[in-house]
Structures are given as structure tokens and as C-alpha cells.
Write a protein that holds these residues in place. Structure first.
Motif, short mmCIF file in Angstrom:
data_model
loop_
_atom_site.label_atom_id
_atom_site.label_comp_id
_atom_site.label_asym_id
_atom_site.label_seq_id
_atom_site.Cartn_x
_atom_site.Cartn_y
_atom_site.Cartn_z
N THR A 506 46.79 44.39 38.97
CA THR A 506 47.91 43.78 38.26
C THR A 506 47.48 42.42 37.72
OG1 THR A 506 48.75 42.89 40.35
CG2 THR A 506 49.67 44.98 39.58
N ASP A 507 48.31 41.86 36.80
CA ASP A 507 47.87 40.68 36.06
C ASP A 507 47.80 39.42 36.92
OD1 ASP A 507 51.07 40.18 34.33
OD2 ASP A 507 50.53 40.08 36.44
N GLY A 508 48.30 39.44 38.16
CA GLY A 508 48.15 38.28 39.01
C GLY A 508 46.71 37.90 39.26
N LEU A 509 45.77 38.87 39.12
CA LEU A 509 44.35 38.60 39.33
C LEU A 509 43.72 37.82 38.19
CD1 LEU A 509 42.89 41.86 40.93
CD2 LEU A 509 42.82 39.58 41.88
N ILE A 510 44.35 37.80 37.02
CA ILE A 510 43.66 37.25 35.84
C ILE A 510 44.44 36.15 35.14
CG2 ILE A 510 42.37 39.37 35.39
CD1 ILE A 510 44.43 40.07 33.25
N GLU A 511 45.62 35.79 35.63
CA GLU A 511 46.43 34.83 34.87
C GLU A 511 46.57 33.49 35.58
OE1 GLU A 511 50.87 36.29 36.39
OE2 GLU A 511 50.29 36.51 34.29
N GLY A 512 45.69 33.19 36.53
CA GLY A 512 45.79 31.93 37.25
C GLY A 512 45.58 30.72 36.35
N GLU A 522 36.14 36.71 34.34
CA GLU A 522 35.91 36.36 35.74
C GLU A 522 36.06 37.57 36.65
OE1 GLU A 522 34.91 33.84 37.36
OE2 GLU A 522 35.59 34.24 39.41
N LEU A 523 37.10 38.41 36.39
CA LEU A 523 37.31 39.59 37.20
C LEU A 523 36.14 40.56 37.06
CD1 LEU A 523 39.10 41.36 38.99
CD2 LEU A 523 40.21 42.20 36.92
N ALA A 524 35.68 40.80 35.82
CA ALA A 524 34.57 41.73 35.60
C ALA A 524 33.30 41.24 36.29
CB ALA A 524 34.34 41.93 34.11
N ALA A 525 33.03 39.93 36.20
CA ALA A 525 31.82 39.39 36.83
C ALA A 525 31.90 39.52 38.35
CB ALA A 525 31.65 37.92 36.42
N THR A 526 33.06 39.22 38.92
CA THR A 526 33.21 39.34 40.38
C THR A 526 33.08 40.80 40.82
OG1 THR A 526 34.72 37.45 40.35
CG2 THR A 526 34.72 38.82 42.32
N ALA A 527 33.71 41.72 40.06
CA ALA A 527 33.63 43.14 40.40
C ALA A 527 32.19 43.64 40.33
CB ALA A 527 34.53 43.95 39.48
N ALA A 528 31.43 43.19 39.32
CA ALA A 528 30.03 43.62 39.21
C ALA A 528 29.23 43.16 40.43
CB ALA A 528 29.44 43.07 37.92
N GLY A 529 29.51 41.96 40.93
CA GLY A 529 28.81 41.46 42.10
C GLY A 529 29.17 42.18 43.39
N LEU A 530 30.30 42.89 43.39
CA LEU A 530 30.74 43.61 44.58
C LEU A 530 30.47 45.11 44.49
CD1 LEU A 530 34.24 41.88 45.03
CD2 LEU A 530 32.20 41.49 46.41
N ALA A 531 29.70 45.52 43.49
CA ALA A 531 29.51 46.96 43.23
C ALA A 531 28.97 47.71 44.45
CB ALA A 531 28.58 47.15 42.03
N GLY A 532 28.12 47.07 45.24
CA GLY A 532 27.53 47.77 46.38
C GLY A 532 28.31 47.66 47.67
N CYS A 549 42.76 34.22 40.30
CA CYS A 549 43.87 34.87 41.00
C CYS A 549 45.01 33.88 41.19
CB CYS A 549 43.39 35.39 42.36
SG CYS A 549 44.60 36.41 43.22
N ALA A 550 46.24 34.29 40.80
CA ALA A 550 47.41 33.39 40.79
C ALA A 550 48.31 33.64 41.98
CB ALA A 550 48.18 33.55 39.49
N LEU A 551 47.76 33.60 43.19
CA LEU A 551 48.55 33.93 44.38
C LEU A 551 49.67 32.93 44.65
CD1 LEU A 551 46.02 35.31 47.01
CD2 LEU A 551 48.02 36.45 46.06
N ASP A 552 49.56 31.72 44.13
CA ASP A 552 50.63 30.75 44.35
C ASP A 552 51.91 31.15 43.63
OD1 ASP A 552 48.42 27.86 44.39
OD2 ASP A 552 49.07 29.22 45.99
N ASP A 553 51.76 31.78 42.44
CA ASP A 553 52.92 32.07 41.60
C ASP A 553 53.21 33.56 41.43
OD1 ASP A 553 53.22 29.31 41.00
OD2 ASP A 553 51.57 29.48 39.56
N ASP A 554 52.25 34.42 41.73
CA ASP A 554 52.43 35.85 41.43
C ASP A 554 51.77 36.67 42.53
OD1 ASP A 554 51.84 37.88 38.42
OD2 ASP A 554 53.16 38.13 40.15
#
Length: 583
Positions: A506-512, A522-532, A549-554
Motif C-alpha cells: 500500500t502507498d504508506g510505504l512510498i509516501e513518507g 527507494e522501495l525498489a532498491a530496498t526490495a532488491a537488497g532483500l531478494a535473498g 515509509c509513512a508509519l507516523d501518518d498512514d
């Protein structure tokens, strides 16, 4: 000695857990839904008349439309009052009208299979009524109609020889499929009952808290009259009577006067005295109080809430620490209740050979619940349905809206609705049952045997496909539920190789940072680093490692689906070595 009530048998406990308990809908909710379906029934009647008259002649049109009109008329008359028996009659009559209209459509189309989907659409009305009568009416109608009419005029009901030769067998097949769709509606009905029961418990606990607070709390309407007050306010203002219906300015001069009410109606905090006196009575002295006036914009009946603190209470300072401890405990209990509520509306863990599936969710810091929700289910075809929804709003109200979307999409998918039509059909159904709902969603159908993934979107952020070489976006564009002409613009397709992962979120991961393009990078780069990493750790670390990640608001949600090396292969299919390009 404490006497314990006997524990119900295991079968009774299972029935109570899985089947609805018959908790009636509130009168205003039931009447609103019934009026919407009455309009649908009369529109169906007019459509049948016009279609039949245009293709078969006016007399034929009247003969086809009269049964629909009679059932709709019965539903109209019976629904004028919302007593339980009348509810059963009215809902069954609406279902009979919709089923009759569907039957006429099948007849006029020459038994087209596509016309039979109207029966499944009509079952949505039964789920919205939350009562057993319409479900039984629907299934009984299909068995009798398909069996009797299939025997008398098979070509008007079925357009393939097998069904025309054995109409009763195919009537039972259609009734069974309709029962499956009804079962999904019943599950949604039960989930809605659980949500309403939990919300009622929360409301009762909130009323208990307000009633035990030492400060006076008063709710006033747009005219400044008191519409509700807690016991402390009654003791402080009414001196033995009731303040309800009395202008607050008469009880507390200078508070909620005409000028202040104008500001409150505009949603502004008025300039009110921070300290004043409750006038002295015949047998009581004037009482000094501090006043706080807050506007309310989410309730039609309440315009403002006024808090009164009795400054003459000497014991207040001594009990302040205990009050704070009690308040923290109550908040903890409320958050635990909300967490239990959210767990109740989410699907159970899904175990599919060849797939590793994990999910991570965190509510916003400002609210214990939100509109981010997911669903997954293994379909009879062997494919896995994955749904991610982001409903507008906050709190359990947004959770309930999101649950309505996931339940509707699941119902349509199980009923065989094509992927390219899922979003538009869900939007059309929810426009009737939840006219104020706004939500984006992304739907994926994944074949574990081949790794083939098809995506249909409704205004939702793109999915990610993560391989050993990196991560790339797979956009499935469309308009979400509640928007004009909701639906998917196109179905996108990609094939996962063994070891590749699909990420839905959901968009809370990308709208901080409010920069969505930066958030996606940022999400794609983090996901690529976690591929394994294992899928469970993968999903969890997306919520902790992504800096946007916008955990404070979403609230934030991430699903990771990995095609494992043990994935079953379709007969004759070669082993995939890399993800295919997006189509």
C-alpha cells in the motif's frame, strides 16, 4: 464456590464461530439497502419489458415483466416497516424479482451462459440483507427454474447439448455454484457481525469511560442546546434536573452564545472564557469551572463538545496520577481490542505448494486501525487470488470499508468473474451497498505451476517483481472503487521464475516524503537488497528499512510471494530460468 455455565458442544461452538448469529441490521441501514435494491428490481422490470417488447412483441413483454413487477410490488409493500417478519418477506420478494428478471434475460438471450451470471450478481443483494430467506429463495429458484424450464424448453435455458439433455443435473450444478457464491456472502455476513459486535463493545466501553470521568462533558447542537451530558456535567449544571434540551448559555453564561456558535458551525474554535462560574442556585453556591470548547465536524447531531472542570474540587490533584494510569490502561485495552478486531477480518495463512507467502502490517502511530487490508484464497482453478486494498479514512470505519471491497472481489472471483472485469464489477456492486466508499486496489492471479502472474489494478501503486538481478515495477493501471467508471484499463502479465518474488503493498510505504517517484525508487532498491532473504523477513524489513515509509501518518502493508524451487510444473512446461518481460 463459583458456578460455571456448561460449555456448549463442539458442534455448537463451530456453528457459532462460522455461521451468522442473525443479529439484525439497524433499521436505517436495512431500509437504505432495501430502497437501493427496490430501485434495482424496478429497473430490472422496466428493462425486461423493453427488451421483450422490442424482440418478441408487446404482449410477450407484458407477460415477461408482470412476474417481476408483482415481486417488486410485494417487496415495496412489505418493506415499508422493518419488523423482522416483514424484512424476511421483503428481502425474499426482492430476491425473487431479481432472479425472475435474470431468468427472463436467460430466456430472451436463448440460454447464453453469460446471461446466467445475472443470478450470481443477484446473490449480492442477499448478502447485503444479512438474513437467510433471500439465500434460500435464490438457490430454490435456480433449481426449480433450471430444472422445470430446462425440461420443458431446454434451448431457452441452456445453449449446449449436454445441459439440454440433462436439465436437472445442470440445474443442480448451477445451484451448487450459486451456493458457493452464497457461502462467500455468508462468510462476509458473519465477519460484518463480528465487526459490529466489537464496535458495539468499544462504544459501550467508551460510554463507561465518559460516565466515570470527573470532568463534566456536554454535547451541544447547532443551536447551542444540550443534546447529551455525562453524570458529572448533570451534577454540575442541572443541580438535580436534566440539562438536555436547555441552551447551554442559560446554564453557563458566556459559553456557546450566538457569536461562538457561528464559529463552531464553521468548524473553528470560538473565543470562549477559559474560566467562569456556574450560577448559584437556591441551595448551592456558585461553582468556579474551567471551560474548553471544541468543534465537532463528524456528527450531524453534535456541533461541539464542552468540557467543564470543577476548580473547587480539592482532591483532583491527589487523584491525577491514578487517573493517568487508568487512562493508559484503558487505551492499552482498546488497542488490544482493535488488534483482535483486525485479526478477525484478515484471511488465515495460505499454504500452497510451490509458493512461500508472507505479509507484514503496521497501523499508523496516530490510529490503531486503518483502511489497508489484504485477502488471498486458492481458487478452484488452482490459481491463487491476491488482493491489496487501501480504503480512504481512518480507524475501524476504514477497516470495515476495506473489508467490503475484499469480500466483494473474493465473491466475484469465486463466481468466475474474469480478471479484467473484477474491479469494475466490484465497483458497481459497492456503489449500491457502500455509496460513499473510496478505495484503490490491486488484484493478482498467480498460477503456482507456471509462475504466470496476471495483474488488474484500480488506481493502486504498481507491483514489484524481484529477481536476483534487481527489482522492477509492473504497473496495472485503472480507477479505484468509488471513482467515476471504476475498472482496470488492461491486464498486465509476467512470469516468475523459481526464486523470484512478487511484492504487493500500500502507498504508506512510498509516501513518507510526499514524493511518490522517490518513494518508488527507494522501495525498489530496498526490495532488491532483500531478494535473498526469507519472505517473512523480506516483508517485515520492507516496513522497517524503507526510509519513505509513512508509519507516523498512514498504515503500511506489504505482501511477498516467492515461487520456490519446489514449485509444481504444468504438464509439458519447461523450467523457467528468468522472469519473462511484462506484457
Amino acid at each position: 464456590m463459583q458456578v460455571q455455565s456448561p460449555r456448549p458442544p463442539a458442534g455448537e461452538r463451530t456453528r457459532r464461530r462460522l455461521l451468522p448469529q442473525g443479529t439484525p441490521l439497524p433499521d436505517d441501514v436495512w431500509l437504505a439497502r432495501h430502497r437501493a435494491f427496490l430501485v434495482s428490481a424496478w429497473v430490472a422490470c422496466a428493462t425486461v419489458l423493453a427488451w421483450a417488447a422490442a424482440t418478441r412483441g408487446m404482449w410477450h413483454g407484458l407477460a415477461d415483466a408482470v412476474p417481476v413487477a408483482l415481486a417488486a410490488l410485494l417487496a415495496t409493500l412489505a418493506g415499508r416497516r422493518s419488523r423482522q417478519l416483514r424484512r424476511e418477506i421483503a428481502s425474499s420478494a426482492v430476491m425473487l424479482a431479481l432472479m425472475t428478471a435474470a431468468a427472463v434475460a436467460v430466456h430472451l438471450s436463448g440460454g447464453l451462459i453469460e446471461a446466467h451470471f445475472l443470478f450470481f450478481i443477484a446473490v449480492g443483494a442477499a448478502a447485503a440483507y444479512q438474513t437467510w430467506a433471500p439465500f434460500l429463495t435464490a438457490i430454490g429458484f435456480v433449481v426449480l427454474h433450471h430444472g422445470v424450464m430446462g425440461t420443458l424448453a431446454g434451448q431457452a435455458i441452456f445453449n449446449h447439448p449436454g445441459a439440454q439433455e440433462r436439465p436437472w443435473v445442470w440445474a443442480l450444478v448451477h445451484a451448487g455454484l450459486l451456493a458457493v457464491a452464497a457461502a462467500v456472502g455468508i462468510a462476509s455476513w458473519r465477519a460484518d457481525e463480528v465487526v459490529r459486535a466489537r464496535l458495539a463493545d468499544l462504544a459501550a466501553r467508551s460510554r463507561l469511560i465518559v460516565s466515570t470521568v470527573e470532568d463534566g462533558i456536554v454535547a451541544v447542537d447547532r443551536t447551542g442546546r444540550v443534546v447529551d451530558a455525562n453524570p458529572a456535567a448533570v451534577r454540575l449544571l442541572a443541580r438535580g434536573g436534566s440539562p438536555v434540551g436547555v441552551p447551554l448559555e442559560d446554564l453557563l453564561p458566556g459559553v456557546c452564545d450566538g457569536q461562538q456558535m457561528c464559529a463552531l458551525v464553521r468548524g473553528e474554535r470560538p473565543v470562549a472564557p477559559h474560566r467562569t462560574y456556574v450560577p448559584a442556585g437556591a441551595d448551592a453556591d456558585a461553582v468556579p469551572v474551567s471551560v474548553t470548547v471544541v468543534p465537532v465536524q463528524t456528527d450531524d447531531a453534535v456541533c461541539a463538545v464542552v468540557t467543564l472542570r470543577d476548580l473547587s474540587t480539592a482532591a483532583r490533584a491527589a487523584t491525577a496520577e491514578r487517573a493517568l494510569i487508568d487512562l493508559a490502561e484503558r487505551e492499552r485495552v482498546q488497542r488490544e481490542d482493535v488488534a483482535a478486531l483486525l485479526a478477525a477480518v484478515r484471511p488465515p495463512a495460505l499454504h500452497v505448494e510451490g509458493l512461500d507467502i508472507a505479509v507484514a502490517y503496521e497501523p499508523a502511530a496516530s490510529a490503531p486501525a486503518g483502511g489497508d487490508l489484504y485477502d488471498w484464497v486458492a481458487l478452484p482453478s488452482g490459481e491463487v487470488l491476491l488482493v491489496v486494498v487501501d480504503a480512504m479514512g481512518r480507524g475501524t470505519a476504514a477497516t470495515r470499508e476495506a473489508l467490503a471491497v475484499t469480500s466483494t472481489v473474493r465473491t466475484l472471483a469465486v463466481a468466475g468473474c474474469p480478471l479484467e472485469e473484477l474491479v469494475s464489477q466490484a465497483g458497481a456492486a459497492l456503489e449500491v451497498t457502500h455509496p460513499d466508499l473510496l478505495a484503490t486496489l490491486l488484484v493478482a492471479l498467480l498460477d503456482p505451476a507456471t509462475g504466470r502472474v496476471r495483474l488488474a489494478g484500480g488506481g493502486h501503486p504498481p507491483a514489484l517483481v524481484v529477481t536476483g538481478r534487481g527489482a522492477r515495477e509492473v504497473s496495472a493501471e485503472g480507477l479505484g472503487v468509488g471513482y467515476p467508471d471504476p475498472g482496470s484499463f488492461a491486464v498486465r502479465e509476467v512470469v516468475l521464475a523459481e526464486g523470484d518474488s512478487l511484492v504487493l503493498y500500500t502507498d504508506g510505504l512510498i509516501e513518507g516524503t510526499r514524493d511518490l517517484a522517490e518513494g518508488l525508487r527507494e522501495l525498489a532498491a530496498t526490495a532488491a537488497g532483500l531478494a535473498g532473504r526469507p519472505p517473512a523477513e523480506f516483508a517485515r524489513r520492507l516496513l522497517t528499512d524503507v526510509t519513505t515509509c509513512a508509519l507516523d501518518d498512514d498504515d503500511c502493508l506489504a505482501i511477498v510471494v516467492r515461487r520456490s524451487a519446489t514449485a509444481p510444473r504444468a504438464a509439458g512446461a519447461p523450467a523457467a530460468t528468468a522472469s519473462s518481460p511484462v506484457r
